[in-house]
Design a protein around this motif. Structure first.
Motif, PDB file in Angstrom:
ATOM      1  N   THR A 484       0.846  -1.193   0.000  1.00 45.20           N
ATOM      2  CA  THR A 484       0.000   0.000   0.000  1.00 45.20           C
ATOM      3  C   THR A 484       0.878   1.238   0.000  1.00 45.20           C
ATOM      4  OG1 THR A 484      -1.716  -1.167   1.253  1.00 45.20           O
ATOM      5  CG2 THR A 484      -1.839   1.236   1.199  1.00 45.20           C
ATOM      6  N   LEU A 485       0.624   2.107  -0.972  1.00 43.72           N
ATOM      7  CA  LEU A 485       1.370   3.360  -1.082  1.00 43.72           C
ATOM      8  C   LEU A 485       0.569   4.468  -0.422  1.00 43.72           C
ATOM      9  CD1 LEU A 485       2.391   3.171  -4.863  1.00 43.72           C
ATOM     10  CD2 LEU A 485       3.233   1.833  -2.929  1.00 43.72           C
ATOM     11  N   ARG A 486       1.161   5.174   0.487  1.00 41.07           N
ATOM     12  CA  ARG A 486       0.490   6.288   1.134  1.00 41.07           C
ATOM     13  C   ARG A 486       0.933   7.587   0.474  1.00 41.07           C
ATOM     14  NH1 ARG A 486       1.499   7.557   5.811  1.00 41.07           N
ATOM     15  NH2 ARG A 486       3.296   6.302   6.418  1.00 41.07           N
ATOM     16  N   ALA A 487      -0.034   8.342   0.013  1.00 40.04           N
ATOM     17  CA  ALA A 487       0.234   9.610  -0.663  1.00 40.04           C
ATOM     18  C   ALA A 487      -0.985  10.500  -0.534  1.00 40.04           C
ATOM     19  CB  ALA A 487       0.568   9.380  -2.133  1.00 40.04           C
ATOM     20  N   GLU A 488      -0.809  11.807  -0.689  1.00 39.60           N
ATOM     21  CA  GLU A 488      -1.940  12.735  -0.573  1.00 39.60           C
ATOM     22  C   GLU A 488      -2.935  12.501  -1.701  1.00 39.60           C
ATOM     23  OE1 GLU A 488      -0.741  16.763  -0.317  1.00 39.60           O
ATOM     24  OE2 GLU A 488       0.435  16.492   1.528  1.00 39.60           O
ATOM     25  N   GLU A 489      -2.437  12.325  -2.903  1.00 36.76           N
ATOM     26  CA  GLU A 489      -3.280  12.047  -4.046  1.00 36.76           C
ATOM     27  C   GLU A 489      -2.860  10.728  -4.676  1.00 36.76           C
ATOM     28  OE1 GLU A 489      -2.997  15.308  -6.708  1.00 36.76           O
ATOM     29  OE2 GLU A 489      -3.978  16.737  -5.351  1.00 36.76           O
ATOM     30  N   GLU A 490      -3.771  10.093  -5.381  1.00 41.76           N
ATOM     31  CA  GLU A 490      -3.468   8.790  -5.937  1.00 41.76           C
ATOM     32  C   GLU A 490      -2.300   8.872  -6.922  1.00 41.76           C
ATOM     33  OE1 GLU A 490      -5.724   4.943  -7.937  1.00 41.76           O
ATOM     34  OE2 GLU A 490      -6.666   6.926  -8.018  1.00 41.76           O
ATOM     35  N   PRO A 491      -1.172   8.210  -6.641  1.00 46.34           N
ATOM     36  CA  PRO A 491       0.002   8.244  -7.532  1.00 46.34           C
ATOM     37  C   PRO A 491      -0.139   7.177  -8.620  1.00 46.34           C
ATOM     38  CG  PRO A 491       0.551   7.045  -5.543  1.00 46.34           C
ATOM     39  CD  PRO A 491      -0.885   7.460  -5.401  1.00 46.34           C
ATOM     40  N   TRP A 492      -0.959   7.476  -9.608  1.00 50.22           N
ATOM     41  CA  TRP A 492      -1.322   6.464 -10.590  1.00 50.22           C
ATOM     42  C   TRP A 492      -0.084   5.923 -11.329  1.00 50.22           C
ATOM     43  CZ3 TRP A 492      -4.549   2.935 -11.568  1.00 50.22           C
ATOM     44  CH2 TRP A 492      -4.631   2.357 -12.831  1.00 50.22           C
ATOM     45  N   VAL A 493       0.840   6.793 -11.665  1.00 50.88           N
ATOM     46  CA  VAL A 493       2.038   6.346 -12.376  1.00 50.88           C
ATOM     47  C   VAL A 493       2.795   5.318 -11.543  1.00 50.88           C
ATOM     48  CG1 VAL A 493       4.309   7.040 -13.244  1.00 50.88           C
ATOM     49  CG2 VAL A 493       2.299   8.446 -13.738  1.00 50.88           C
ATOM     50  N   GLU A 494       2.996   5.607 -10.262  1.00 49.10           N
ATOM     51  CA  GLU A 494       3.745   4.711  -9.389  1.00 49.10           C
ATOM     52  C   GLU A 494       3.004   3.396  -9.170  1.00 49.10           C
ATOM     53  OE1 GLU A 494       5.661   8.485  -9.155  1.00 49.10           O
ATOM     54  OE2 GLU A 494       3.551   7.984  -8.915  1.00 49.10           O
TER      55      GLU A 494
END
Length: 521
Positions: A484-494
């Motif tokens: 699970t990647l935690r980020a403010e906005e969805e990091p679609w590329v990553e």
């Protein structure tokens, strides 16, 4: 398991104060003279940028006459004039000449030094102990050994020293140089059995006490100088060694025995045709090989380590490193020295390194590796993009070339191969040992696969190079691993690019990889 992104460590390198300097060091030996040029600059530490080698045979005739011959002195002076002209033409900030056994042992050594100083050169005649100390300093700053025997065999003498706690403890010079012994004993071409036996008997007598100490204290033996490097190259050719690296190579006693036996059966002209042997050493290489063979036999050692550094580098370290003239971490220094030479996105590199550290720890239940693998992975993360300095396309291949193009002191050849392969496979391809397989150990193929997988995921978690992923969570199941990647906005590329590595992850860890996003708190 859960981990958050902590503060990124600074990427600044430790450098010494001072402006850019170009320093030339001339090693005026009994057989050869060599000028090496180092550039030393803040931010890039130091690097070798040039070298000129001349065959001078200054010690020619010394064994029988006790004096330097006119021809030998003239050859040496001609080489020094060449170096002096080079220093002036290239604006060297300083050039120093260090002279060794031929200059100090000859009856007319002082006369020769006066001629050298007329050229306007700064010259220092090293004592046998000084020469030994410089050799130990070179080993202390290019190997990870704390204690070792250090041997330097040149044209006129050989030094054998004891290094203890990375410091010179004791040592002395012996009249066992390759040129000297050839003149004294090896009159035939190829040498006769009796000549070989006489030479070896002389070596045993001269080194009787120290070889008894070596047998009683079987520490690693590190050998330096052109003679042993050429012996190692010949051994590598015989076994089709896949690396063009000599520093850090372990020359086994069995390999040395085979090479010396082969050399003693050939004439000088036949030796000159051997790949791996410098032609101007063909007439003296046998004597040097016999000395090393005797040392290994009488010392009860299984082999020796080859140093690509020597007295010249010892002089360099003495100049640029504060007392006691030791690097704090040999391996770390040279890895960072390599990194500093190639411009790249430092912020991206720092984030990839951090992700690799997190992933290594979080996936520990699946790989079970320890500090050695963690360090190797971190070094690969640091160097993974150095190939970008050549160009974007195939930068992973360029990076592997840069890692493998020269020895990295502090790393074994096996470790350097793994490091180069990790850089090669950091972005695509199936990680395989390829031509390097013979250098690796059991388990390294799987080790390469798993570490390359972690590195590649770390790279793609930073695919946009924008630092969008702020933290990671991993849940390990019996069949799946949820990342699970935690980020403010969805990091679609990553998410997309990391998800493409699911097949590689399955191959490496035997689990399906699921990648998802969770909004940061």
């Amino acid at each position: 398991m859960r981990s958050a992104l902590t503060e990124l460590e600074p990427m600044a390198l430790k450098v010494y104060d001072g402006a850019v300097q170009r320093l030339g060091i001339v090693d005026l030996g009994s057989g050869t003279a060599r000028l090496v040029v180092y550039v030393y600059e803040p931010g890039k530490q130091f690097r070798l940028v040039d070298e000129i080698r001349e065959t001078v045979r200054l010690g020619e005739g010394l064994a029988t006459q006790g004096r330097l011959s006119k021809n030998g002195m003239q050859r040496a002076l001609s080489a020094l004039k060449l170096y002096a002209d080079f220093a002036q033409a290239t604006d060297l900030d300083e050039m120093r000449v260090i002279a060794t056994s031929a200059s100090r042992d000859a009856e007319n050594g002082a006369e020769f030094m006066r001629e050298v100083r007329k050229l306007g050169l700064r010259v220092q005649v090293l004592s046998g102990e000084d020469e030994a100390r410089y050799g130990v300093l070179a080993v202390a700053n290019s190997f990870n050994f704390q204690d070792a025997w250090v041997m330097d065999l040149g044209g006129g003498s050989a030094q054998l020293s004891r290094m203890e706690g990375r410091a010179y403890r004791e040592g002395r010079a012996y009249p066992l140089g390759a040129v000297r012994l050839t003149e004294m004993f090896l009159k035939s071409n190829p040498p006769k059995k009796g000549e070989v036996e006489d030479l070896e008997r002389f070596v045993r007598r001269e080194m009787k006490e120290v070889l008894a100490q070596v047998r009683d204290n079987p520490l690693p033996l590190v050998a330096m100088g052109g003679t042993v490097r050429n012996l190692a190259k010949l051994a590598q050719r015989r076994r089709d060694y896949p690396l063009d690296l000599v520093h850090g190579y372990f020359l086994s006693r069995e390999e040395l025995e085979e090479v010396v036996a082969m050399l003693t059966q050939r004439t000088t002209e036949q030796r000159r045709q051997l790949e791996g042997l410098q032609s101007d050493r063909a007439d003296v290489i046998v004597a040097g090989g016999l000395v090393y063979r005797t040392v290994l036999r009488e010392g009860g050692l299984e082999g020796l380590w080859i140093s690509g550094q020597g007295v010249r580098e010892g002089a360099f370290y003495r100049e640029f490193l504060p007392s006691p003239h030791l690097l704090g971490n040999v391996r770390g220094f040279y890895v960072r020295n390599l990194f500093a030479r190639y411009p790249q996105d430092y912020g991206h590199t720092a984030r990839v390194r951090h992700f690799c550290r997190l992933l290594f720890g979080l996936l520990a239940p699946l790989h079970g590796y320890g500090q050695a693998e963690e360090q190797l992975l971190d070094e690969a993360a640091l160097l993974h993009d150095i190939g970008m300095s050549v160009g974007y396309y195939d930068h992973h291949k360029h990076g592997e070339y840069l890692v493998m193009s020269a020895a990295i002191p502090g790393l074994t050849h096996r470790e350097q191969v793994l490091l180069g392969l990790l850089v090669r496979y950091h972005r695509k391809g199936e990680p395989r040992p390829g031509a390097y397989r013979s250098v690796l150990q059991d388990g390294d193929t799987k080790r390469l696969l798993r570490l390359a997988t972690i590195l590649r995921i770390g790279e793609y978690l930073e695919r946009s190079r924008a630092g969008r992923v702020e933290g990671l969570e991993i849940a390990i199941g019996s069949k799946q691993v949820r990342l699970t990647l935690r980020a403010e906005e969805e990091p679609w590329v990553e998410i997309s690019e990391t998800g493409k590595q699911a097949g590689l992850f399955q191959q490496a860890f035997g689990r399906e990889l699921l990648v998802e996003w969770s909004a940061s708190a």
